[in-house]
Scaffold this motif. Structure first.
Motif, PDB file in Angstrom:
ATOM      1  N   TRP A   1      95.713  60.940  62.526  1.00  0.00           N
ATOM      2  CA  TRP A   1      95.989  62.292  62.020  1.00  0.00           C
ATOM      3  C   TRP A   1      96.208  63.305  63.129  1.00  0.00           C
ATOM      4  O   TRP A   1      96.514  64.463  62.861  1.00  0.00           O
ATOM      5  N   SER A   2      96.045  62.904  64.405  1.00  0.00           N
ATOM      6  CA  SER A   2      96.392  63.894  65.429  1.00  0.00           C
ATOM      7  C   SER A   2      97.882  63.829  65.762  1.00  0.00           C
ATOM      8  O   SER A   2      98.387  64.621  66.557  1.00  0.00           O
ATOM      9  N   HIS A   3      98.611  62.916  65.149  1.00  0.00           N
ATOM     10  CA  HIS A   3     100.064  62.862  65.333  1.00  0.00           C
ATOM     11  C   HIS A   3     100.730  63.791  64.315  1.00  0.00           C
ATOM     12  O   HIS A   3     100.455  63.675  63.107  1.00  0.00           O
ATOM     13  N   PRO A   4     101.604  64.705  64.772  1.00  0.00           N
ATOM     14  CA  PRO A   4     102.170  65.697  63.826  1.00  0.00           C
ATOM     15  C   PRO A   4     102.966  65.071  62.679  1.00  0.00           C
ATOM     16  O   PRO A   4     103.018  65.639  61.582  1.00  0.00           O
ATOM     17  N   ASP A   5     103.563  63.914  62.891  1.00  0.00           N
ATOM     18  CA  ASP A   5     104.340  63.287  61.800  1.00  0.00           C
ATOM     19  C   ASP A   5     103.461  62.997  60.586  1.00  0.00           C
ATOM     20  O   ASP A   5     103.933  63.020  59.445  1.00  0.00           O
ATOM     21  N   VAL A   6     102.203  62.674  60.854  1.00  0.00           N
ATOM     22  CA  VAL A   6     101.321  62.248  59.758  1.00  0.00           C
ATOM     23  C   VAL A   6     101.069  63.427  58.814  1.00  0.00           C
ATOM     24  O   VAL A   6     101.253  63.323  57.595  1.00  0.00           O
ATOM     25  N   ALA A   7     100.666  64.560  59.385  1.00  0.00           N
ATOM     26  CA  ALA A   7     100.416  65.746  58.552  1.00  0.00           C
ATOM     27  C   ALA A   7     101.695  66.148  57.816  1.00  0.00           C
ATOM     28  O   ALA A   7     101.660  66.507  56.627  1.00  0.00           O
TER      29      ALA A   7
ATOM     30  N   CYS B   1      83.581  57.206  62.378  1.00  0.00           N
ATOM     31  CA  CYS B   1      84.824  57.058  61.617  1.00  0.00           C
ATOM     32  C   CYS B   1      84.763  57.788  60.275  1.00  0.00           C
ATOM     33  O   CYS B   1      85.727  57.748  59.514  1.00  0.00           O
ATOM     34  N   TRP B   2      83.647  58.419  59.956  1.00  0.00           N
ATOM     35  CA  TRP B   2      83.541  59.078  58.649  1.00  0.00           C
ATOM     36  C   TRP B   2      83.062  60.509  58.801  1.00  0.00           C
ATOM     37  O   TRP B   2      82.246  60.809  59.674  1.00  0.00           O
ATOM     38  N   ASP B   3      83.550  61.378  57.926  1.00  0.00           N
ATOM     39  CA  ASP B   3      82.996  62.718  57.750  1.00  0.00           C
ATOM     40  C   ASP B   3      82.963  63.511  59.056  1.00  0.00           C
ATOM     41  O   ASP B   3      81.961  64.157  59.372  1.00  0.00           O
TER      42      ASP B   3
ATOM     43  N   VAL C   1      89.750  61.580  59.908  1.00  0.00           N
ATOM     44  CA  VAL C   1      89.623  61.863  61.344  1.00  0.00           C
ATOM     45  C   VAL C   1      88.599  60.921  61.968  1.00  0.00           C
ATOM     46  O   VAL C   1      87.522  60.709  61.411  1.00  0.00           O
ATOM     47  N   LYS C   2      88.949  60.356  63.121  1.00  0.00           N
ATOM     48  CA  LYS C   2      88.025  59.479  63.853  1.00  0.00           C
ATOM     49  C   LYS C   2      87.582  60.200  65.130  1.00  0.00           C
ATOM     50  O   LYS C   2      88.380  60.916  65.749  1.00  0.00           O
TER      51      LYS C   2
END
Ligand code: GLC
Length: 580
Positions: free
Chosen positions: A196-202, A260-262, A229-230
């Motif tokens: 999710w830190s890759h802009p394509d994903v968002a 890996c959670w929350d 988010v990890k």
């Protein structure tokens, strides 16, 4: 007895309409198993459309459809290859549009699933990455790490898959030689986790939200919302004090805190999603699948600028025990109340043993208690989700033949864990039909037990002569939902600030829960988890009783006697205040 009407009250104001999700009852449709229109044994969108009137007739406010997007179906569609198209197995985009239109005609809102934590290996991004060596930017949309040990032959860390086994799989080159790099999958190895830190994903997920909102869907259920988010650097579980059991299958709230959670940054994602939803003039809502350790952590996801609702999953695990049930209700209402959010209740879904088989090993007693627990749940403030088939009293199918099983949990644990197929068996509609009317022929992707004729919707809903069978589970659900709609204390149409709040009443028996919902008229809800009858003192009108003929509620000189394994909804009679 009062009579309940199924009429939906006209919402008093637009403001009330905008808040529909605060006490809606949502019916979950597991698409593969609801209704099959073309006879291939797999449920599909036209099948759902053709049978939606039965669901509207039940009296629910909305349906939630599990993923019907393009997918290799390694995890029942939770492995998505294209978020914005329909898998041919289930129909076409036009079929989805027709379904949404039909639902709206029937006054049902439509919630669809979004799976933002991972894609399928068949998604164009993973296909593109897999054609390049690790290190190529195409891999940046996923989580890739060098392995440990000689030649990177061991996984990067000790994270485990929720479905069993390690959470990392090796990336191999085209000729099959290991590259020493691994990709992360918190579920099956066919479900690589997105970075999710890759802009394509968002951007991809925002486009997906808008795509389905533009087609009229009223909301999204968010898969694995707490996992997106990890933690930076992928710290090991051991470093945060967690020692995963060998072959552990549930790395949700059972093993937390975990890197890996929350993670705190996940909330930024949902703030941006809320803005997308709020851009629409009509209400568009979210319900998150959020497995975390405490009600307070869960409430963080439903702060005013984040998700509208998240499931409270505690009823999925609670035993038949009054104090345990009350603790869940109190903890969740308090924590969510602090942020102005309702609690979303659920007793069954496509991931757990059906609640009609959970509260006892004896099937009849288990069903009796399930009826009681549903009656209790639907009396609580806040929205509730029902899982297809629970309104028929369907039990879990424990003895499916191994060769018919499809759940990756079964395979990843070498059959040690049966997995979730037992709650996903296709629905029975017509007793006297080869697939019980699931499809036009005899096909059904999981075998339906021979005993299921008696659960078929046509037999369990109607008596000979086409009268409603007052004893059946569908009749109980229909009545509960009708009363919920028509009683301001319980639900739809009443958004006065004080309405619908809950006040516990002590009845002097630790095995009994009793609360009042504030109307007017007030409604009293009683659940008897004990072994003895309990008398609720006072003069009462019985609105609904969960037990039918097997557990009859009796009027006594002191009040109303509620049998064990039973729940009731009561109204003060004839016109008095509720006694204190
Ligand atoms: C959620 C879904 C479950 C699925 C998993 C992975 O827990 O409810 O069915 O297998 O996510 O997407």
């Amino acid at each position: 007895m009062t009579s309940a009407t199924g009429d939906r009250p006209t919402p008093a104001t637009d403001a009330a309409e905008a808040q529909w999700w605060r006490d809606a009852v949502v019916y979950q449709i597991y698409v593969r198993s609801f209704a099959d229109s073309d006879g291939d044994g797999i449920g599909d969108l036209p099948g759902i459309t053709s049978r939606l009137d039965a669901i509207a007739d039940l009296g629910v406010d909305a349906v939630w459809l599990t993923p019907f997007y393009v997918s290799p179906q390694n995890d029942g569609g939770y492995d998505v290859a294209d978020y914005r198209d329909v898998d041919p197995l289930f129909g076409t985009l036009a079929d989805a549009e027709r379904l949404i239109e039909r639902a709206h005609e029937l006054d049902l809102r439509v919630i669809v699933d979004i799976v933002p934590n991972h894609t399928s290996v068949a998604h164009r991004w993973f296909v593109e990455a897999a054609a390049t060596p690790p290190g190529d930017p195409a891999w940046d949309r996923y989580h890739v790490q060098p392995g440990t040990g000689p030649d990177g032959g061991q996984p990067p860390n000790d994270w485990v898959s929720v479905f069993g086994g390690p959470a990392w799989s090796p990336i191999v080159s085209r000729d099959g030689t290991p590259t020493g790099y691994w990709y992360l999958h918190l579920f099956d190895d066919s479900q690589p986790d997105l970075n999710w830190s890759h802009p394509d994903v968002a951007a991809e997920m925002a486009a997906t939200l808008r795509f389905w909102f533009d087609r009229g869907v009223d909301g999204f259920r968010i898969d694995v919302a707490h996992g997106l988010v990890k933690a930076d650097g992928y710290p090991s579980l051991a470093s945060v004090g967690q020692v995963p059991e060998e072959g552990a299958v549930r790395l949700f709230e059972d093993v937390q805190p975990a890197p890996c959670w929350d993670q705190p940054e996940v909330h930024e994602i949902f703030r941006s999603w809320r803005q997308i939803a709020d851009d629409y003039p009509e209400p568009r809502v979210f319900c998150g699948e959020v497995w975390v350790t405490t009600p307070a952590r869960q409430a963080a996801y439903v702060r005013p600028d984040e998700l509208h609702t998240v499931f409270n999953f505690d009823f999925l695990k609670v035993p038949w025990h009054a104090a345990g049930i009350r603790e869940i209700v109190d903890g969740s209402l308090y924590a969510n109340g602090l942020v102005g959010a309702p609690t979303t209740w659920v007793l069954s879904n496509h991931d757990v043993t059906r609640h009609a088989s959970r509260f006892s090993d004896r099937p009849e007693l288990a069903l009796l208690r399930a009826r009681a627990m549903t009656t209790f749940m639907l009396g609580l403030p806040g929205p509730a989700y029902l899982y297809q088939g629970e309104e028929l009293g369907l039990p879990e199918v424990f003895n499916l033949p191994p060769e018919s099983r499809a759940d990756p949990i079964f395979f990843r644990t070498s059959g040690e864990q049966l997995g979730r197929d037992g709650c996903r068996v296709p629905l029975p509609w017509i007793a006297d039909h080869p697939s019980y009317g699931f499809g036009p022929g005899a096909e059904s992707w999981l075998p339906q037990p021979a005993s299921w004729a008696r659960f078929a919707r046509d037999t369990s809903s109607r008596e000979p002569g086409d009268r409603l069978d007052p004893e059946s589970v569908p009749t109980l659900y229909r009545r509960l939902l009708a009363v919920r709609r028509s009683h301001p204390a319980l639900g739809m149409g009443n958004f006065e600030p004080a309405a619908g709040t809950l006040a516990w009443v002590e009845v002097g028996d630790a095995d009994v829960l009793c609360f009042d919902r504030m109307g007017p008229p007030n409604v009293r809800v009683v659940l008897n988890c004990g072994r003895r009858e309990v008398t609720v003192p006072g003069d009462w009108r019985l609105i609904v009783a969960s037990g039918g003929r097997r557990r009859q509620v009796r009027a006594t000189e002191e009040g109303l006697s509620v049998p064990p394994d039973c729940a009731v909804w009561l109204e003060a009679a004839p016109n008095g205040e509720l006694p204190t």
